[in-house]
Design an enzyme around this catalytic site. Structure first.
Site, PDB file in Angstrom:
ATOM      1  N   TYR A 101     -57.459  54.599  -6.846  1.00 30.75           N
ATOM      2  CA  TYR A 101     -56.513  54.305  -7.912  1.00 30.75           C
ATOM      3  C   TYR A 101     -55.271  55.018  -7.532  1.00 30.75           C
ATOM      4  CZ  TYR A 101     -59.524  51.728 -10.806  1.00 30.75           C
ATOM      5  OH  TYR A 101     -60.352  50.611 -11.250  1.00 30.75           O
ATOM      6  N   LYS A 132     -71.931  56.787  -3.975  1.00 34.96           N
ATOM      7  CA  LYS A 132     -72.695  56.083  -3.020  1.00 34.96           C
ATOM      8  C   LYS A 132     -72.402  56.694  -1.415  1.00 34.96           C
ATOM      9  CE  LYS A 132     -74.254  51.932  -1.700  1.00 34.96           C
ATOM     10  NZ  LYS A 132     -75.710  51.454  -1.809  1.00 34.96           N
TER      11      LYS A 132
HETATM   12  N1  GGG Z   1     -61.895  45.345 -17.763  1.00 34.81           N
HETATM   13  C1  GGG Z   1     -60.977  45.776 -19.013  1.00 34.81           C
HETATM   14  C2  GGG Z   1     -59.660  46.037 -18.435  1.00 34.81           C
HETATM   15  O1  GGG Z   1     -58.973  45.282 -18.204  1.00 34.81           O
HETATM   16  N2  GGG Z   1     -59.402  47.471 -19.000  1.00 34.81           N
HETATM   17  C3  GGG Z   1     -57.936  47.788 -18.467  1.00 34.81           C
HETATM   18  C4  GGG Z   1     -57.855  48.350 -17.205  1.00 34.81           C
HETATM   19  O2  GGG Z   1     -58.324  47.729 -16.342  1.00 34.81           O
HETATM   20  N3  GGG Z   1     -57.249  49.295 -17.245  1.00 34.81           N
HETATM   21  C5  GGG Z   1     -56.944  50.242 -16.105  1.00 34.81           C
HETATM   22  C6  GGG Z   1     -58.051  51.397 -15.855  1.00 34.81           C
HETATM   23  O3  GGG Z   1     -58.765  51.705 -16.883  1.00 34.81           O
HETATM   24  O4  GGG Z   1     -58.106  51.948 -14.897  1.00 34.81           O
END
Ligand code: GGG
Length: 341
Positions: A125, A173
């Site tokens: 991320y 993992k």
């Molecule tokens: N799958 C649900 C969704 O779309 N959540 C919003 C999302 O992806 N947010 C980014 C995160 O939580 O990292």
């Protein structure tokens, strides 16, 4: 009397409908109790990008910085430029995502009460992706001892405070990603030694995702890395009936941001069909955090009124369409507001 300044990110898709519901409930609390809110609405997301040329304009960041907590609706395609940036900007290192069984919701199990504690600042991320050549991309998966230790510490504290099954399972993992996940696992193991009253175990992420379907009641606190936590928390939400009931908190030392787990849901946008429970339960988590931070016993009480009202409506089978009911977003929100006092 306590007054809190809250920044409210409307977001995209169903975001404005959801944040309108949250605003209504916070205004109800302001009217009826000694916990008051000043709500400052903030532009961020796809709509902000179209209007101001930036998904997260500086003036929006300024408003968020001046607030004591932020409540955020879901953001669309520009999510990475909003939520990932805010998490790192405010060092919101712990993403806390409860998944709980509620009455009268079609689900895999009616006895789930668990929480995913997701490391929120590292892993893929960080967005550190590079072209190795024109046909190959390399993405860096970053894991530090510092971030692993503080998320493990946070997870054990959550398990201690919850006083439920008193279990922490570290999900990783490390049999494949020996160095990065090896470091994460070894750090969790080391932190576990300080908490002898909490039962500690480990699961590989593939086994964890299977066990979440097979034995969801067994889970108490999952501690895991960023991407695995994002995926497992969606799975946990589905086990208890879907993302409509899924709140989340992004917690740092001095600031916190609260948001539904789900995305912008463009397929139901503007239909008054979204389940506002996810953002209302996120508001409840915000009140718990404010209560703890400001030693304000009333704030937590007002937060529990939100969840109690939702539970009472579900028991009467009053619910939105995503979980088998007939009510619209605004009808359900009105009923929550009326049931709270
Ligand atoms: N799958 C649900 C969704 O779309 N959540 C919003 C999302 O992806 N947010 C980014 C995160 O939580 O990292």
């Amino acid at each position: 009397m306590s007054r809190y300044t809250i920044s409210l990110i409307r977001g995209d898709g169903i975001g404005p409908e959801q944040t309108a519901a949250a605003k209504k409930i916070l205004e109800t609390i302001s009217d009826k109790s000694s916990t008051k809110f000043t709500i400052n609405e903030v532009d961020a997301g796809d709509a902000a990008l179209a209007k101001h040329g930036k998904a997260l304009p500086e003036f929006s960041v300024d408003t968020i910085k001046k607030s004591q907590a932020c409540l955020k609706g879901p953001v669309g395609e520009s999510a990475a430029d909003v939520i990932i940036v805010l998490r790192r900007m405010f060092d919101l290192y712990a993403n806390v995502r409860p998944a709980k069984s509620y009455p009268n919701i079609p689900s895999l199990s009616g006895k789930v009460d668990m929480v995913t504690v997701r490391e929120n600042t590292e892993d893929v991320y960080l967005g550190w992706e590079f072209n190795a050549d024109e046909n190959t991309v390399v993405a860096l998966r970053v894991t530090s001892e510092r971030a692993s230790r503080r998320i493990a510490e946070y997870a054990f504290k959550v398990a201690t405070i919850r006083n439920a099954k008193r279990r922490v399972v570290a999900v990783h993992k490390a049999n494949v990603m020996r160095k990065g996940d090896g470091l994460f696992a070894a750090t969790c193991r080391d932190v576990a030694k300080k908490y002898p009253k909490i039962q500690y175990s480990e699961l590989y992420v593939d086994a964890a995702s299977m066990n979440l379907i097979r034995n969801p009641e067994e889970f108490d606190v999952i501690v895991t890395t960023n991407l695995f936590g994002d995926i497992l928390s969606d799975e946990a939400a589905q086990v208890v009936g879907g993302l409509g009931m899924g709140p989340a908190a992004n917690i740092g030392e001095g600031f916190a941001l609260f948001e539904p787990v789900h995305g912008a849901a463009f397929d139901i946008t503007g239909k008054n069909a979204a389940n506002p429970s996810s953002i209302l339960l996120s508001a409840k988590m915000m009140l718990e955090w404010l209560s703890d931070k400001h030693n304000d016993k009333n704030a937590i009480l007002e937060g529990s009124r939100i969840e109690d009202a939702i539970v009472s409506l579900l028991k009467q089978d009053k619910k939105t369409k995503d979980i088998g009911g007939k009510l619209s977003t605004t009808e359900f929100t009105e009923l929550v507001a009326k049931s709270m006092y």
